[in-house]
Design a protein around this motif. Sequence first.
Motif, mmCIF file in Angstrom:
data_model
loop_
_atom_site.group_PDB
_atom_site.id
_atom_site.type_symbol
_atom_site.label_atom_id
_atom_site.label_comp_id
_atom_site.label_asym_id
_atom_site.label_seq_id
_atom_site.Cartn_x
_atom_site.Cartn_y
_atom_site.Cartn_z
ATOM 1 N N GLN A 87 -10.018 -12.290 71.146
ATOM 2 C CA GLN A 87 -9.068 -11.113 70.701
ATOM 3 C C GLN A 87 -9.627 -10.259 69.456
ATOM 4 N N LEU A 88 -10.368 -11.116 68.962
ATOM 5 C CA LEU A 88 -10.719 -10.677 67.385
ATOM 6 C C LEU A 88 -12.258 -9.834 67.503
ATOM 7 N N THR A 89 -12.629 -9.334 66.523
ATOM 8 C CA THR A 89 -13.900 -8.970 66.641
ATOM 9 C C THR A 89 -14.886 -9.908 66.155
ATOM 10 N N GLU B 156 -14.439 -10.346 62.575
ATOM 11 C CA GLU B 156 -13.322 -11.079 62.222
ATOM 12 C C GLU B 156 -13.387 -12.602 62.347
ATOM 13 N N ILE C 242 -3.321 -10.430 62.800
ATOM 14 C CA ILE C 242 -4.184 -9.554 63.346
ATOM 15 C C ILE C 242 -3.885 -9.343 65.054
ATOM 16 N N ARG C 243 -3.638 -10.770 65.538
ATOM 17 C CA ARG C 243 -3.654 -10.701 66.925
ATOM 18 C C ARG C 243 -2.036 -10.015 67.111
ATOM 19 N N ARG D 93 -2.655 -6.229 67.275
ATOM 20 C CA ARG D 93 -3.453 -5.764 68.149
ATOM 21 C C ARG D 93 -2.889 -5.623 69.679
#
Lengths: 332, 257
Positions: free
Chosen positions: A98-100, A103, B16-17, B20
Amino acid sequence: MEEDLVVFKMIQVQNLTKVFNNEIRAVDGINFNIKKGEIFGFLGPNGAGKTTTINMLCTLMKPTGGKATVCGYDIIKQPKKVRECIGIVFQDTTLDDQLTAKENLELHGRLYGVQKSKMKRRIEEVLELVELKDRADSIVKVFSSGMKRRLEMARGLIHYPKVLFLDEPTLGLDPQTRKHVWDYIVKLKKEHEITIFLTTHYMEEADELCDRVAIIDHGKIIAMDTPKRLKGGLGGDTIILDIPDEDVEKAKKIFKKSKIFDSQVLLSVKNAGREIKKVLEKAKKNKIEVIEANIRKPILNDVFLNLTGREIREEGVGLKEELKRRRRMRGH
Amino acid sequence: MHELKAIYTVWLREMIRYFRAKERIISSLAMPLFWLLVFGSGIRAPIFGGEIDYTSFIAPGVIVMSIMFTSMHSGISVIWDRELGFMKEMLVAPISRISIVIGKSLGSATTALMQGCIILFLIFGIQNLSSEYFSGVKVNLFTFMIALPLMLLIALGIVGIGIGIASILDTLEGFGMIFNFLIMPMFFLSGALFPINNLPNWLRVLTYADPVTYGVEMLRFLMTGFSSIDFVLSFTVISLFTITMLLIGTYLFNKRG
Protein backbone atom coordinates in the motif's frame (compact mmCIF):
# COMPACT_ATOMS: atom_id res chain seq x y z
CA MET A 1 42.35 -21.14 13.81
CA GLU A 2 45.37 -19.89 11.95
CA GLU A 3 43.40 -19.70 8.79
CA ASP A 4 40.97 -17.28 10.42
CA LEU A 5 43.69 -14.69 10.60
CA VAL A 6 44.40 -14.86 6.91
CA VAL A 7 40.88 -14.65 5.50
CA PHE A 8 38.09 -13.29 7.64
CA LYS A 9 35.14 -15.61 7.58
CA MET A 10 31.87 -13.74 7.26
CA ILE A 11 29.82 -16.80 8.06
CA GLN A 12 30.98 -19.77 10.08
CA VAL A 13 28.68 -22.70 10.60
CA GLN A 14 29.47 -25.66 12.82
CA ASN A 15 27.28 -28.70 13.08
CA LEU A 16 24.13 -26.59 12.71
CA THR A 17 20.97 -28.62 13.26
CA LYS A 18 17.25 -27.95 13.30
CA VAL A 19 14.75 -30.59 14.30
CA PHE A 20 11.02 -29.97 13.99
CA ASN A 21 8.48 -31.82 16.15
CA ASN A 22 11.26 -34.03 17.55
CA GLU A 23 11.39 -36.04 14.36
CA ILE A 24 12.01 -34.10 11.19
CA ARG A 25 15.68 -33.22 10.82
CA ALA A 26 15.22 -30.25 8.47
CA VAL A 27 18.87 -29.28 8.83
CA ASP A 28 21.14 -32.07 9.94
CA GLY A 29 24.57 -31.10 11.22
CA ILE A 30 25.88 -28.87 8.44
CA ASN A 31 29.33 -27.26 8.38
CA PHE A 32 30.65 -24.51 6.13
CA ASN A 33 32.52 -21.20 6.11
CA ILE A 34 31.96 -18.25 3.79
CA LYS A 35 34.76 -15.84 3.01
CA LYS A 36 34.37 -12.10 2.70
CA GLY A 37 33.19 -11.06 -0.76
CA GLU A 38 32.22 -14.56 -1.76
CA ILE A 39 28.99 -15.59 -3.43
CA PHE A 40 28.04 -18.84 -1.79
CA GLY A 41 25.16 -20.90 -3.07
CA PHE A 42 22.96 -23.43 -1.35
CA LEU A 43 21.63 -25.72 -4.03
CA GLY A 44 18.98 -28.33 -3.45
CA PRO A 45 15.38 -29.33 -4.11
CA ASN A 46 12.45 -27.83 -2.19
CA GLY A 47 12.33 -29.09 1.36
CA ALA A 48 16.07 -29.79 1.47
CA GLY A 49 16.56 -27.36 4.38
CA LYS A 50 17.71 -24.24 2.56
CA THR A 51 15.18 -21.78 3.95
CA THR A 52 15.46 -23.26 7.44
CA THR A 53 19.21 -22.62 7.32
CA ILE A 54 18.64 -19.01 6.25
CA ASN A 55 16.06 -18.51 8.99
CA MET A 56 18.54 -19.70 11.58
CA LEU A 57 21.38 -17.56 10.27
CA CYS A 58 19.08 -14.51 10.21
CA THR A 59 18.15 -15.23 13.85
CA LEU A 60 14.48 -15.74 13.00
CA MET A 61 14.65 -19.30 14.26
CA LYS A 62 16.68 -20.87 17.05
CA PRO A 63 18.81 -23.87 16.06
CA THR A 64 18.28 -27.18 17.87
CA GLY A 65 22.01 -27.80 17.94
CA GLY A 66 25.39 -26.58 16.72
CA LYS A 67 26.54 -23.00 16.39
CA ALA A 68 27.13 -20.29 13.83
CA THR A 69 28.52 -16.80 13.56
CA VAL A 70 27.61 -14.11 11.03
CA CYS A 71 29.98 -11.13 10.63
CA GLY A 72 31.76 -12.53 13.67
CA TYR A 73 28.65 -12.40 15.89
CA ASP A 74 27.06 -15.44 17.48
CA ILE A 75 23.56 -16.04 16.07
CA ILE A 76 22.23 -17.26 19.41
CA LYS A 77 23.94 -14.88 21.83
CA GLN A 78 24.11 -11.69 19.73
CA PRO A 79 21.05 -11.76 17.47
CA LYS A 80 20.72 -7.97 17.38
CA LYS A 81 24.33 -7.52 16.22
CA VAL A 82 23.77 -10.12 13.54
CA ARG A 83 20.60 -8.39 12.32
CA GLU A 84 22.34 -5.05 12.06
CA CYS A 85 24.97 -6.35 9.67
CA ILE A 86 22.83 -8.45 7.35
CA GLY A 87 20.31 -7.78 4.60
CA ILE A 88 17.69 -10.33 3.62
CA VAL A 89 15.48 -10.90 0.63
CA PHE A 90 12.95 -13.56 1.51
CA GLN A 91 11.37 -15.98 -0.91
CA ASP A 92 7.95 -14.37 -0.56
CA THR A 93 7.60 -10.63 -0.81
CA THR A 94 7.71 -8.72 2.47
CA LEU A 95 6.96 -5.27 1.05
CA ASP A 96 4.04 -3.14 2.17
CA ASP A 97 2.17 -2.92 -1.11
CA GLN A 98 0.00 0.00 0.00
CA LEU A 99 3.05 2.20 0.33
CA THR A 100 5.25 3.68 -2.37
CA ALA A 101 8.67 2.25 -3.19
CA LYS A 102 10.32 5.16 -1.45
CA GLU A 103 8.19 4.83 1.66
CA ASN A 104 9.10 1.17 1.91
CA LEU A 105 12.76 2.05 1.74
CA GLU A 106 12.39 4.85 4.29
CA LEU A 107 10.66 2.62 6.79
CA HIS A 108 13.39 0.06 6.40
CA GLY A 109 16.10 2.70 6.86
CA ARG A 110 14.43 3.92 10.04
CA LEU A 111 14.05 0.41 11.44
CA TYR A 112 17.76 -0.17 10.87
CA GLY A 113 18.79 3.18 12.31
CA VAL A 114 20.10 4.79 9.12
CA GLN A 115 20.82 8.45 9.82
CA LYS A 116 18.29 10.87 8.49
CA SER A 117 20.92 13.01 6.79
CA LYS A 118 22.16 10.04 4.77
CA MET A 119 18.79 8.48 4.05
CA LYS A 120 17.76 10.48 1.00
CA ARG A 121 20.98 9.90 -0.88
CA ARG A 122 21.13 6.26 0.08
CA ILE A 123 17.60 5.65 -1.19
CA GLU A 124 18.52 7.24 -4.50
CA GLU A 125 21.64 5.11 -4.70
CA VAL A 126 19.92 1.79 -4.15
CA LEU A 127 17.02 2.68 -6.43
CA GLU A 128 19.48 3.54 -9.13
CA LEU A 129 21.29 0.27 -8.64
CA VAL A 130 18.12 -1.72 -9.39
CA GLU A 131 16.92 0.76 -12.02
CA LEU A 132 13.74 1.77 -10.24
CA LYS A 133 14.57 5.42 -9.70
CA ASP A 134 11.74 6.67 -11.89
CA ARG A 135 9.23 4.54 -9.97
CA ALA A 136 10.19 5.82 -6.51
CA ASP A 137 6.78 7.35 -5.87
CA SER A 138 4.62 4.58 -7.30
CA ILE A 139 2.56 2.44 -4.98
CA VAL A 140 4.16 -1.01 -4.78
CA LYS A 141 0.83 -2.71 -5.52
CA VAL A 142 1.16 -1.88 -9.22
CA PHE A 143 4.67 -3.35 -9.49
CA SER A 144 5.35 -6.56 -11.42
CA SER A 145 6.87 -9.43 -9.48
CA GLY A 146 10.26 -8.71 -11.03
CA MET A 147 10.11 -5.08 -9.93
CA LYS A 148 9.09 -6.12 -6.45
CA ARG A 149 12.04 -8.47 -6.22
CA ARG A 150 14.38 -5.73 -7.36
CA LEU A 151 12.90 -3.30 -4.86
CA GLU A 152 13.40 -5.84 -2.11
CA MET A 153 17.02 -6.24 -3.09
CA ALA A 154 17.41 -2.47 -2.96
CA ARG A 155 15.74 -2.39 0.44
CA GLY A 156 18.02 -5.10 1.76
CA LEU A 157 21.00 -2.88 0.94
CA ILE A 158 19.90 0.41 2.50
CA HIS A 159 21.66 -0.09 5.81
CA TYR A 160 25.02 -1.08 4.22
CA PRO A 161 24.88 -4.77 5.19
CA LYS A 162 28.06 -6.82 5.06
CA VAL A 163 26.22 -10.01 4.20
CA LEU A 164 23.19 -10.29 1.97
CA PHE A 165 20.92 -13.33 2.17
CA LEU A 166 18.90 -14.12 -0.92
CA ASP A 167 16.34 -16.91 -0.58
CA GLU A 168 15.51 -18.12 -4.08
CA PRO A 169 16.13 -14.68 -5.61
CA THR A 170 14.71 -15.51 -9.02
CA LEU A 171 11.90 -17.91 -8.16
CA GLY A 172 8.90 -17.28 -10.37
CA LEU A 173 10.59 -14.68 -12.55
CA ASP A 174 10.68 -14.82 -16.33
CA PRO A 175 14.04 -15.64 -17.93
CA GLN A 176 14.77 -12.05 -18.92
CA THR A 177 14.13 -10.65 -15.46
CA ARG A 178 16.14 -13.48 -13.99
CA LYS A 179 19.14 -12.48 -16.06
CA HIS A 180 18.63 -8.92 -14.81
CA VAL A 181 18.64 -10.01 -11.18
CA TRP A 182 21.79 -12.04 -11.79
CA ASP A 183 23.52 -8.95 -13.14
CA TYR A 184 22.67 -7.01 -9.98
CA ILE A 185 23.99 -9.78 -7.78
CA VAL A 186 27.30 -9.86 -9.62
CA LYS A 187 27.47 -6.06 -9.49
CA LEU A 188 26.95 -6.10 -5.71
CA LYS A 189 29.85 -8.45 -5.25
CA LYS A 190 32.17 -6.62 -7.60
CA GLU A 191 31.42 -3.01 -6.74
CA HIS A 192 30.31 -3.21 -3.14
CA GLU A 193 32.25 -6.19 -1.83
CA ILE A 194 29.16 -7.66 -0.25
CA THR A 195 29.25 -11.28 0.81
CA ILE A 196 26.25 -13.11 -0.60
CA PHE A 197 24.57 -16.25 0.62
CA LEU A 198 21.92 -17.45 -1.78
CA THR A 199 19.70 -20.46 -2.04
CA THR A 200 18.34 -21.80 -5.25
CA HIS A 201 17.02 -24.88 -6.86
CA TYR A 202 18.03 -23.64 -10.30
CA MET A 203 21.22 -25.34 -11.41
CA GLU A 204 22.12 -22.71 -13.95
CA GLU A 205 21.74 -20.01 -11.32
CA ALA A 206 24.25 -21.65 -8.98
CA ASP A 207 26.51 -22.34 -11.93
CA GLU A 208 26.39 -18.78 -13.25
CA LEU A 209 26.67 -16.83 -10.02
CA CYS A 210 28.37 -18.73 -7.27
CA ASP A 211 32.02 -18.88 -6.36
CA ARG A 212 31.24 -21.95 -4.34
CA VAL A 213 28.23 -24.20 -4.15
CA ALA A 214 27.05 -26.50 -1.38
CA ILE A 215 24.64 -29.15 -2.53
CA ILE A 216 22.11 -29.89 0.17
CA ASP A 217 19.66 -32.77 0.29
CA HIS A 218 17.52 -33.95 3.21
CA GLY A 219 19.21 -31.44 5.51
CA LYS A 220 22.74 -32.61 4.79
CA ILE A 221 25.48 -31.08 2.67
CA ILE A 222 26.45 -33.80 0.24
CA ALA A 223 29.04 -31.87 -1.78
CA MET A 224 30.72 -28.48 -1.59
CA ASP A 225 33.14 -26.92 -4.06
CA THR A 226 33.42 -24.47 -6.95
CA PRO A 227 30.88 -25.19 -9.72
CA LYS A 228 33.76 -25.97 -12.04
CA ARG A 229 35.33 -28.56 -9.78
CA LEU A 230 31.97 -30.10 -8.92
CA LYS A 231 31.36 -30.62 -12.60
CA GLY A 232 34.94 -31.74 -13.16
CA GLY A 233 34.45 -34.45 -10.57
CA LEU A 234 32.06 -36.17 -12.94
CA GLY A 235 34.91 -37.07 -15.29
CA GLY A 236 34.02 -35.11 -18.40
CA ASP A 237 31.04 -35.31 -20.72
CA THR A 238 27.98 -37.46 -20.52
CA ILE A 239 26.43 -39.62 -23.21
CA ILE A 240 22.75 -40.22 -22.63
CA LEU A 241 20.98 -43.11 -24.32
CA ASP A 242 17.21 -43.41 -24.22
CA ILE A 243 16.34 -47.09 -24.43
CA PRO A 244 13.09 -49.08 -24.20
CA ASP A 245 12.20 -50.41 -20.74
CA GLU A 246 12.67 -54.06 -21.75
CA ASP A 247 16.31 -53.42 -22.62
CA VAL A 248 17.21 -51.90 -19.25
CA GLU A 249 18.36 -55.19 -17.67
CA LYS A 250 20.51 -55.97 -20.68
CA ALA A 251 22.04 -52.49 -20.63
CA LYS A 252 22.94 -52.87 -16.97
CA LYS A 253 25.11 -55.85 -17.87
CA ILE A 254 26.74 -54.34 -20.93
CA PHE A 255 27.44 -50.79 -19.76
CA LYS A 256 28.81 -51.73 -16.37
CA LYS A 257 30.23 -48.32 -15.54
CA SER A 258 27.09 -46.44 -16.48
CA LYS A 259 24.34 -45.10 -14.28
CA ILE A 260 20.83 -46.06 -15.30
CA PHE A 261 17.79 -44.11 -14.21
CA ASP A 262 14.40 -45.21 -15.51
CA SER A 263 15.15 -45.90 -19.12
CA GLN A 264 18.10 -43.58 -19.51
CA VAL A 265 21.67 -44.79 -19.64
CA LEU A 266 24.21 -42.21 -18.53
CA LEU A 267 27.82 -42.79 -19.53
CA SER A 268 30.58 -40.57 -18.25
CA VAL A 269 33.29 -40.19 -20.89
CA LYS A 270 36.23 -37.89 -21.51
CA ASN A 271 35.24 -36.76 -24.96
CA ALA A 272 31.69 -37.59 -25.92
CA GLY A 273 32.01 -36.53 -29.56
CA ARG A 274 34.72 -39.06 -30.19
CA GLU A 275 33.34 -41.92 -28.15
CA ILE A 276 29.67 -41.85 -29.06
CA LYS A 277 30.28 -43.91 -32.19
CA LYS A 278 31.87 -46.71 -30.15
CA VAL A 279 29.05 -46.66 -27.65
CA LEU A 280 26.37 -46.89 -30.33
CA GLU A 281 28.15 -49.76 -32.03
CA LYS A 282 28.38 -51.60 -28.73
CA ALA A 283 24.65 -51.14 -28.19
CA LYS A 284 23.83 -52.38 -31.66
CA LYS A 285 26.02 -55.47 -31.25
CA ASN A 286 24.24 -56.40 -28.04
CA LYS A 287 20.80 -55.75 -29.55
CA ILE A 288 19.96 -52.82 -27.32
CA GLU A 289 17.69 -50.48 -29.16
CA VAL A 290 18.68 -46.82 -28.90
CA ILE A 291 15.68 -44.53 -29.28
CA GLU A 292 17.69 -41.40 -28.91
CA ALA A 293 21.30 -40.55 -28.14
CA ASN A 294 22.39 -37.24 -26.65
CA ILE A 295 25.62 -35.65 -25.65
CA ARG A 296 25.75 -33.38 -22.65
CA LYS A 297 28.54 -31.22 -21.40
CA PRO A 298 28.52 -31.40 -17.61
CA ILE A 299 26.12 -29.12 -15.76
CA LEU A 300 25.45 -29.00 -12.06
CA ASN A 301 22.27 -30.98 -12.51
CA ASP A 302 24.43 -34.00 -13.35
CA VAL A 303 26.32 -33.52 -10.12
CA PHE A 304 23.10 -33.66 -8.17
CA LEU A 305 21.83 -36.60 -10.15
CA ASN A 306 25.12 -38.39 -9.67
CA LEU A 307 25.08 -37.84 -5.91
CA THR A 308 21.44 -38.54 -5.17
CA GLY A 309 20.02 -40.48 -8.08
CA ARG A 310 17.33 -37.85 -8.49
CA GLU A 311 16.87 -34.87 -10.74
CA ILE A 312 16.85 -31.65 -8.79
CA ARG A 313 13.75 -30.44 -10.55
CA GLU A 314 11.74 -33.36 -9.27
CA GLU A 315 10.75 -31.05 -6.51
CA GLY A 316 10.45 -32.72 -3.17
CA VAL A 317 7.73 -31.72 -0.78
CA GLY A 318 8.31 -28.52 1.13
CA LEU A 319 8.82 -28.65 4.84
CA LYS A 320 5.38 -27.27 5.65
CA GLU A 321 3.64 -29.90 3.55
CA GLU A 322 5.81 -32.59 5.11
CA LEU A 323 4.84 -31.47 8.62
CA LYS A 324 1.17 -31.39 7.63
CA ARG A 325 1.40 -34.82 6.09
CA ARG A 326 2.94 -36.32 9.21
CA ARG A 327 0.35 -34.67 11.42
CA ARG A 328 -2.39 -36.19 9.30
CA MET A 329 -0.76 -39.60 9.47
CA ARG A 330 -0.76 -39.51 13.24
CA GLY A 331 -4.42 -38.60 13.08
CA HIS A 332 -4.48 -35.11 14.49
CA MET B 1 16.69 5.56 21.83
CA HIS B 2 16.72 3.35 18.82
CA GLU B 3 13.73 1.44 20.20
CA LEU B 4 11.78 4.69 20.51
CA LYS B 5 12.56 5.41 16.88
CA ALA B 6 11.44 1.91 15.99
CA ILE B 7 8.13 2.41 17.81
CA TYR B 8 7.67 5.69 15.98
CA THR B 9 8.43 4.00 12.64
CA VAL B 10 5.90 1.22 13.18
CA TRP B 11 3.33 3.82 14.28
CA LEU B 12 4.12 6.03 11.30
CA ARG B 13 3.40 3.20 8.89
CA GLU B 14 -0.04 2.67 10.45
CA MET B 15 -0.75 6.37 10.00
CA ILE B 16 0.28 6.42 6.35
CA ARG B 17 -1.88 3.38 5.69
CA TYR B 18 -4.85 4.89 7.55
CA PHE B 19 -4.83 8.14 5.63
CA ARG B 20 -4.32 6.34 2.34
CA ALA B 21 -7.41 4.16 2.80
CA LYS B 22 -10.02 6.90 2.47
CA GLU B 23 -12.83 4.41 1.86
CA ARG B 24 -12.11 2.82 5.21
CA ILE B 25 -12.50 6.13 7.02
CA ILE B 26 -15.76 6.95 5.29
CA SER B 27 -17.31 3.51 5.64
CA SER B 28 -16.40 3.29 9.30
CA LEU B 29 -18.22 6.57 9.92
CA ALA B 30 -21.39 5.44 8.17
CA MET B 31 -22.39 2.87 10.77
CA PRO B 32 -22.19 5.16 13.83
CA LEU B 33 -24.08 7.88 11.96
CA PHE B 34 -26.91 5.48 11.16
CA TRP B 35 -27.15 4.58 14.81
CA LEU B 36 -27.10 8.16 15.98
CA LEU B 37 -29.54 9.63 13.50
CA VAL B 38 -31.83 6.81 12.42
CA PHE B 39 -31.99 4.74 15.57
CA GLY B 40 -31.77 7.80 17.77
CA SER B 41 -34.62 9.62 15.99
CA GLY B 42 -36.71 6.49 15.73
CA ILE B 43 -36.77 5.69 19.43
CA ARG B 44 -37.03 9.21 20.84
CA ALA B 45 -37.80 8.01 24.34
CA PRO B 46 -36.80 10.26 27.19
CA ILE B 47 -34.27 8.67 29.53
CA PHE B 48 -33.43 9.17 33.21
CA GLY B 49 -36.95 10.38 34.00
CA GLY B 50 -37.04 12.70 31.03
CA GLU B 51 -33.79 14.45 31.87
CA ILE B 52 -32.15 13.75 28.51
CA ASP B 53 -33.34 12.67 25.08
CA TYR B 54 -32.40 9.38 23.48
CA THR B 55 -29.95 10.79 20.92
CA SER B 56 -27.94 12.39 23.71
CA PHE B 57 -28.13 9.15 25.67
CA ILE B 58 -26.67 6.95 22.93
CA ALA B 59 -24.09 9.48 21.71
CA PRO B 60 -21.34 8.25 24.09
CA GLY B 61 -22.31 4.65 23.36
CA VAL B 62 -21.96 5.15 19.64
CA ILE B 63 -18.58 6.81 20.11
CA VAL B 64 -17.45 3.79 22.10
CA MET B 65 -18.77 1.50 19.37
CA SER B 66 -16.78 3.34 16.75
CA ILE B 67 -13.66 3.17 18.92
CA MET B 68 -14.17 -0.54 19.51
CA PHE B 69 -14.54 -1.41 15.84
CA THR B 70 -11.57 0.70 14.80
CA SER B 71 -9.40 -0.66 17.59
CA MET B 72 -10.12 -4.23 16.60
CA HIS B 73 -8.43 -3.33 13.37
CA SER B 74 -5.16 -3.78 15.26
CA GLY B 75 -5.78 -7.51 15.18
CA ILE B 76 -6.78 -7.51 11.54
CA SER B 77 -3.65 -5.60 10.63
CA VAL B 78 -1.42 -8.02 12.56
CA ILE B 79 -2.91 -10.92 10.59
CA TRP B 80 -2.61 -8.96 7.34
CA ASP B 81 1.02 -8.14 8.03
CA ARG B 82 1.69 -11.78 8.66
CA GLU B 83 -0.04 -12.92 5.48
CA LEU B 84 1.42 -10.24 3.25
CA GLY B 85 4.89 -10.72 4.70
CA PHE B 86 5.62 -7.29 6.15
CA MET B 87 5.60 -8.78 9.64
CA LYS B 88 8.76 -10.67 8.69
CA GLU B 89 10.44 -7.45 7.63
CA MET B 90 9.75 -6.06 11.10
CA LEU B 91 10.64 -9.25 12.97
CA VAL B 92 14.04 -9.55 11.32
CA ALA B 93 14.95 -5.88 11.87
CA PRO B 94 17.31 -5.07 14.76
CA ILE B 95 14.47 -3.94 17.01
CA SER B 96 12.74 -5.70 19.88
CA ARG B 97 9.37 -7.35 19.52
CA ILE B 98 7.97 -5.18 22.27
CA SER B 99 8.61 -2.15 20.08
CA ILE B 100 6.63 -3.73 17.27
CA VAL B 101 3.66 -4.38 19.59
CA ILE B 102 3.80 -0.92 21.11
CA GLY B 103 4.08 0.75 17.70
CA LYS B 104 1.19 -1.21 16.26
CA SER B 105 -0.94 -0.69 19.39
CA LEU B 106 -0.37 3.04 19.40
CA GLY B 107 -1.07 3.14 15.67
CA SER B 108 -4.44 1.45 15.98
CA ALA B 109 -5.31 3.40 19.11
CA THR B 110 -4.51 6.65 17.34
CA THR B 111 -6.78 5.84 14.42
CA ALA B 112 -9.53 4.85 16.87
CA LEU B 113 -9.06 8.11 18.70
CA MET B 114 -9.31 10.10 15.48
CA GLN B 115 -12.47 8.19 14.60
CA GLY B 116 -13.92 9.00 18.02
CA CYS B 117 -13.05 12.67 17.58
CA ILE B 118 -14.68 12.85 14.17
CA ILE B 119 -17.94 11.54 15.63
CA LEU B 120 -17.67 13.89 18.56
CA PHE B 121 -17.31 16.81 16.17
CA LEU B 122 -20.23 15.56 14.11
CA ILE B 123 -22.36 15.47 17.24
CA PHE B 124 -21.32 18.99 18.15
CA GLY B 125 -22.06 20.10 14.60
CA ILE B 126 -25.52 18.52 14.37
CA GLN B 127 -26.39 19.94 17.77
CA ASN B 128 -25.63 23.39 16.39
CA LEU B 129 -27.88 22.83 13.38
CA SER B 130 -30.92 21.48 15.18
CA SER B 131 -31.84 21.71 18.83
CA GLU B 132 -33.82 18.47 18.54
CA TYR B 133 -30.69 16.38 18.48
CA PHE B 134 -28.14 15.88 21.24
CA SER B 135 -29.58 18.64 23.37
CA GLY B 136 -28.25 16.89 26.46
CA VAL B 137 -24.66 16.74 25.29
CA LYS B 138 -22.38 19.30 26.87
CA VAL B 139 -20.28 21.03 24.30
CA ASN B 140 -17.17 22.76 25.51
CA LEU B 141 -13.42 22.57 25.35
CA PHE B 142 -13.23 20.94 28.77
CA THR B 143 -15.45 18.02 27.73
CA PHE B 144 -13.37 17.52 24.65
CA MET B 145 -10.00 17.65 26.41
CA ILE B 146 -11.06 15.11 29.03
CA ALA B 147 -12.75 12.92 26.43
CA LEU B 148 -9.46 12.46 24.57
CA PRO B 149 -7.55 10.46 27.22
CA LEU B 150 -10.68 8.54 28.16
CA MET B 151 -11.27 7.48 24.56
CA LEU B 152 -7.60 6.54 24.24
CA LEU B 153 -7.89 4.37 27.34
CA ILE B 154 -10.86 2.46 25.92
CA ALA B 155 -9.14 2.15 22.55
CA LEU B 156 -5.94 0.68 24.00
CA GLY B 157 -7.89 -1.97 25.92
CA ILE B 158 -9.63 -3.18 22.76
CA VAL B 159 -6.35 -2.95 20.83
CA GLY B 160 -4.85 -5.34 23.40
CA ILE B 161 -7.70 -7.81 22.78
CA GLY B 162 -7.21 -7.50 19.00
CA ILE B 163 -3.48 -8.17 19.11
CA GLY B 164 -3.87 -11.01 21.58
CA ILE B 165 -6.49 -12.74 19.46
CA ALA B 166 -4.55 -12.17 16.24
CA SER B 167 -1.54 -13.85 17.85
CA ILE B 168 -3.59 -16.96 18.55
CA LEU B 169 -5.51 -17.11 15.27
CA ASP B 170 -4.05 -18.01 11.91
CA THR B 171 -6.55 -16.56 9.49
CA LEU B 172 -8.74 -13.57 8.92
CA GLU B 173 -11.81 -15.84 8.72
CA GLY B 174 -11.41 -16.76 12.37
CA PHE B 175 -11.26 -13.10 13.17
CA GLY B 176 -14.73 -12.54 11.72
CA MET B 177 -16.09 -15.01 14.22
CA ILE B 178 -14.45 -13.14 17.08
CA PHE B 179 -16.22 -10.02 15.89
CA ASN B 180 -19.62 -11.69 15.97
CA PHE B 181 -19.17 -13.62 19.18
CA LEU B 182 -17.08 -11.25 21.26
CA ILE B 183 -17.10 -7.68 20.05
CA MET B 184 -20.77 -7.39 19.09
CA PRO B 185 -22.00 -8.92 22.39
CA MET B 186 -19.61 -6.68 24.32
CA PHE B 187 -21.15 -3.69 22.59
CA PHE B 188 -24.80 -4.73 22.96
CA LEU B 189 -24.41 -5.69 26.62
CA SER B 190 -22.62 -2.49 27.50
CA GLY B 191 -25.63 -0.28 28.02
CA ALA B 192 -24.58 1.82 25.07
CA LEU B 193 -28.15 1.69 23.73
CA PHE B 194 -30.28 1.30 26.87
CA PRO B 195 -30.12 2.42 30.50
CA ILE B 196 -28.83 -0.31 32.78
CA ASN B 197 -30.59 0.52 36.06
CA ASN B 198 -33.77 -1.44 35.34
CA LEU B 199 -32.61 -4.68 33.83
CA PRO B 200 -33.75 -8.26 34.45
CA ASN B 201 -31.26 -10.05 36.68
CA TRP B 202 -29.64 -12.28 34.05
CA LEU B 203 -28.94 -9.31 31.84
CA ARG B 204 -27.72 -7.19 34.72
CA VAL B 205 -25.06 -9.78 35.57
CA LEU B 206 -23.80 -9.87 32.00
CA THR B 207 -23.85 -6.10 31.68
CA TYR B 208 -21.86 -5.54 34.84
CA ALA B 209 -19.37 -8.20 33.78
CA ASP B 210 -18.78 -6.42 30.47
CA PRO B 211 -15.82 -4.03 30.75
CA VAL B 212 -17.20 -1.91 27.90
CA THR B 213 -20.12 -0.95 30.16
CA TYR B 214 -17.74 1.02 32.32
CA GLY B 215 -16.22 2.74 29.31
CA VAL B 216 -19.65 3.85 28.10
CA GLU B 217 -20.73 4.97 31.55
CA MET B 218 -17.52 6.92 32.03
CA LEU B 219 -17.91 8.76 28.75
CA ARG B 220 -21.64 9.30 29.31
CA PHE B 221 -21.02 10.96 32.63
CA LEU B 222 -18.50 13.26 31.02
CA MET B 223 -20.68 14.17 28.06
CA THR B 224 -24.13 14.40 29.66
CA GLY B 225 -23.59 14.47 33.40
CA PHE B 226 -25.73 11.35 33.85
CA SER B 227 -24.61 7.80 34.53
CA SER B 228 -25.68 4.68 36.38
CA ILE B 229 -22.21 3.83 37.60
CA ASP B 230 -19.96 6.14 39.56
CA PHE B 231 -17.35 7.84 37.37
CA VAL B 232 -14.36 6.94 39.56
CA LEU B 233 -15.41 3.30 39.65
CA SER B 234 -15.83 3.25 35.86
CA PHE B 235 -12.46 4.86 35.36
CA THR B 236 -10.75 2.37 37.68
CA VAL B 237 -12.34 -0.66 36.03
CA ILE B 238 -11.46 0.53 32.53
CA SER B 239 -7.88 1.32 33.53
CA LEU B 240 -7.39 -2.15 34.99
CA PHE B 241 -9.05 -3.73 31.97
CA THR B 242 -6.82 -1.84 29.54
CA ILE B 243 -3.58 -2.65 31.38
CA THR B 244 -4.52 -6.32 31.59
CA MET B 245 -5.47 -6.58 27.92
CA LEU B 246 -2.29 -4.83 26.77
CA LEU B 247 -0.15 -7.15 28.90
CA ILE B 248 -1.94 -10.26 27.62
CA GLY B 249 -1.79 -9.01 24.01
CA THR B 250 1.93 -8.28 24.24
CA TYR B 251 2.61 -11.62 25.92
CA LEU B 252 0.76 -13.58 23.24
CA PHE B 253 2.39 -11.62 20.42
CA ASN B 254 5.83 -12.30 21.88
CA LYS B 255 5.13 -15.96 22.40
CA ARG B 256 4.23 -16.61 18.79
CA GLY B 257 7.30 -17.68 16.85
